[in-house]
Each structure stands twice: as structure tokens, then as C-alpha cells.
Scaffold this motif. Structure first.
Motif, PDB file in Angstrom:
ATOM      1  N   TRP A 146      10.875  -4.181  11.422  1.00 12.10           N
ATOM      2  CA  TRP A 146       9.837  -5.735  10.934  1.00 12.10           C
ATOM      3  C   TRP A 146       9.318  -7.411  11.759  1.00 12.10           C
ATOM      4  CZ3 TRP A 146      11.345  -4.712   4.799  1.00 12.10           C
ATOM      5  CH2 TRP A 146      10.766  -3.523   5.106  1.00 12.10           C
ATOM      6  N   ARG A 147      11.069  -8.120  12.106  1.00  8.55           N
ATOM      7  CA  ARG A 147      10.606  -9.076  12.851  1.00  8.55           C
ATOM      8  C   ARG A 147      10.324  -8.821  14.330  1.00  8.55           C
ATOM      9  NH1 ARG A 147      16.178 -12.662  11.229  1.00  8.55           N
ATOM     10  NH2 ARG A 147      15.186 -12.888   8.778  1.00  8.55           N
ATOM     11  N   LYS A 174       6.333 -10.454  12.212  1.00  5.01           N
ATOM     12  CA  LYS A 174       6.479  -9.779  10.881  1.00  5.01           C
ATOM     13  C   LYS A 174       7.624 -11.333  10.234  1.00  5.01           C
ATOM     14  CE  LYS A 174       3.815  -5.501  10.741  1.00  5.01           C
ATOM     15  NZ  LYS A 174       3.323  -5.931   9.578  1.00  5.01           N
ATOM     16  N   ALA A 215       8.092  -7.151   4.629  1.00  5.14           N
ATOM     17  CA  ALA A 215       7.164  -7.023   6.018  1.00  5.14           C
ATOM     18  C   ALA A 215       5.531  -8.106   5.791  1.00  5.14           C
ATOM     19  CB  ALA A 215       6.963  -6.343   7.042  1.00  5.14           C
ATOM     20  N   CYS A 216       6.310  -9.401   5.501  1.00  5.20           N
ATOM     21  CA  CYS A 216       4.679 -10.133   5.881  1.00  5.20           C
ATOM     22  C   CYS A 216       4.366 -10.546   7.198  1.00  5.20           C
ATOM     23  CB  CYS A 216       4.339 -11.767   4.769  1.00  5.20           C
ATOM     24  SG  CYS A 216       5.470 -11.484   3.209  1.00  5.20           S
ATOM     25  N   THR A 217       2.576 -10.986   7.300  1.00  8.51           N
ATOM     26  CA  THR A 217       2.095 -11.301   8.451  1.00  8.51           C
ATOM     27  C   THR A 217       0.727 -12.722   7.573  1.00  8.51           C
ATOM     28  OG1 THR A 217       2.337  -8.689   9.572  1.00  8.51           O
ATOM     29  CG2 THR A 217       0.646 -10.422   9.858  1.00  8.51           C
ATOM     30  N   ASP A 218       0.801 -13.516   9.225  1.00  6.31           N
ATOM     31  CA  ASP A 218      -0.010 -14.273   8.662  1.00  6.31           C
ATOM     32  C   ASP A 218      -1.199 -13.980   9.480  1.00  6.31           C
ATOM     33  OD1 ASP A 218       1.765 -16.465   7.616  1.00  6.31           O
ATOM     34  OD2 ASP A 218       2.077 -17.088   9.280  1.00  6.31           O
ATOM     35  N   THR A 219      -1.932 -14.782   8.311  1.00  4.77           N
ATOM     36  CA  THR A 219      -3.963 -14.117   8.836  1.00  4.77           C
ATOM     37  C   THR A 219      -4.138 -15.632   9.691  1.00  4.77           C
ATOM     38  OG1 THR A 219      -3.843 -12.887   7.069  1.00  4.77           O
ATOM     39  CG2 THR A 219      -6.334 -13.870   8.209  1.00  4.77           C
ATOM     40  N   ASP A 244       9.240 -20.167   9.697  1.00  2.00           N
ATOM     41  CA  ASP A 244       9.214 -18.382   9.960  1.00  2.00           C
ATOM     42  C   ASP A 244      10.313 -18.208  11.507  1.00  2.00           C
ATOM     43  OD1 ASP A 244       7.432 -17.862   8.244  1.00  2.00           O
ATOM     44  OD2 ASP A 244       5.995 -17.917   9.660  1.00  2.00           O
ATOM     45  N   ALA A 294       7.943 -14.395  14.662  1.00  2.00           N
ATOM     46  CA  ALA A 294       6.933 -14.235  13.802  1.00  2.00           C
ATOM     47  C   ALA A 294       6.083 -14.981  14.397  1.00  2.00           C
ATOM     48  CB  ALA A 294       7.008 -14.066  12.814  1.00  2.00           C
ATOM     49  N   HIS A 319       4.426 -14.406  17.581  1.00  2.00           N
ATOM     50  CA  HIS A 319       2.907 -13.446  17.331  1.00  2.00           C
ATOM     51  C   HIS A 319       2.385 -14.163  17.117  1.00  2.00           C
ATOM     52  CE1 HIS A 319       0.824 -10.141  16.062  1.00  2.00           C
ATOM     53  NE2 HIS A 319       1.091 -10.717  15.372  1.00  2.00           N
TER      54      HIS A 319
END
Length: 148
Positions: free
Chosen positions: A68-69, A73, A89-93, A119, A123, A126
Motif C-alpha cells: 500500500w505504501r 497510500k 489504505a487511505c489516499t488523499d483526494t 504522511d 504517500a 505521490h
């Protein structure tokens, strides 16, 4: 809030325990008490490093964390007492206009844009890439008290 909403949406038939004695650990996560099967237990929610202090992650969990990283994420772990019971697993919008605004600031006004975030590096990189922020201007893993 996003994680609670996700759980309620995904498992509508399941009632989530009401947290008591919520304590925020700045830049790391939260700790509280929940009643599980009639017994009060400590719940930790937060970064991999924070949760690993109380609940060592298995090799399988760490394999997922690494993947995930690598995908840019941020990872949030949940531990009930000393056992990891969930991973997210989180993603910034990124708002559609953000890249355009930052481009204007950098290239029309000559402003140096710097990203400072708690973060992890992958992440942060990205999101910085999506926004057009140079890698040299990205500071990741920064605790809230260090951002002043």
C-alpha cells in the motif's frame, strides 16, 4: 470520521462500539476504551508505527502495508488490546483546481511551494507528484509540533 463512515457503509448491520476516554496522540493516532463482548478493552487507531508499539504487526500485515505504501497510500491500523484487527489504505483526494493554482503560484508569481505533511514519504511523494510540487520541496513524517 472517514473510517467510521466506511465501516458503517460497508457493514450496516453491525453496530460500532461507542468509544470512551478518547485520547489523541498528536501525529500518531488515538486511543480509547470500547466494550467488546461485554468487556472493556483498549482500542488503538493510527499509524503503523504507533499501533506497532502496542500490537506487533505480522509478516502478512507488513506485506500489505509495504504494498500500500509503495502505491502511495497512507496506512491506518486498528488494534484491540494487543491484536491488530483491521488495516486501511487511505489516499488523499486532490481537488481538481489545486494543481492549476499551485502551477500559477510557482510559475507566474515565483512562489516556492513546499509540502509539509505527517504522511509517509511515499504517500507524500505521490500527492506532490499529482500537484506538481518538486520532490526537494516535500517534507514527510513531520509531527504536528514540528510544523510551526
Amino acid at each position: 470520521r472517514a473510517l467510521v463512515k466506511h465501516c458503517k457503509d460497508k457493514f450496516p448491520e453491525t453496530s460500532l462500539p461507542i468509544p470512551e476516554g478518547m485520547v489523541t496522540v498528536p501525529g500518531k493516532g488515538v486511543k480509547c476504551t470500547v466494550v467488546h463482548n461485554g468487556v472493556p478493552k483498549t482500542l488503538h487507531v493510527g499509524s503503523v508505527e504507533y499501533v506497532a508499539e502496542v500490537a506487533p504487526a505480522s509478516e502478512t500485515v507488513m506485506k500489505h502495508v509495504g504494498a500500500w505504501r509503495d502505491a502511495g497510500k497512507a496506512v491506518v491500523l486498528v488494534a484491540l488490546e494487543a491484536e491488530i484487527c483491521a488495516a486501511f489504505a487511505c489516499t488523499d483526494t486532490v481537488k481538481p483546481e489545486a494543481r492549476e493554482v499551485l502551477h500559477y503560484l510557482q510559475h507566474k508569481l515565483g512562489v516556492t511551494v513546499v509540502m509539509v505533511t505527517g504522511d509517509n514519504q511515499r504517500a507524500a511523494s505521490h500527492v506532490a507528484q499529482l500537484l506538481g510540487i518538486p520532490e526537494d520541496n516535500v517534507y514527510s513524517g513531520v509531527m504536528p509540533g514540528q510544523k510551526a
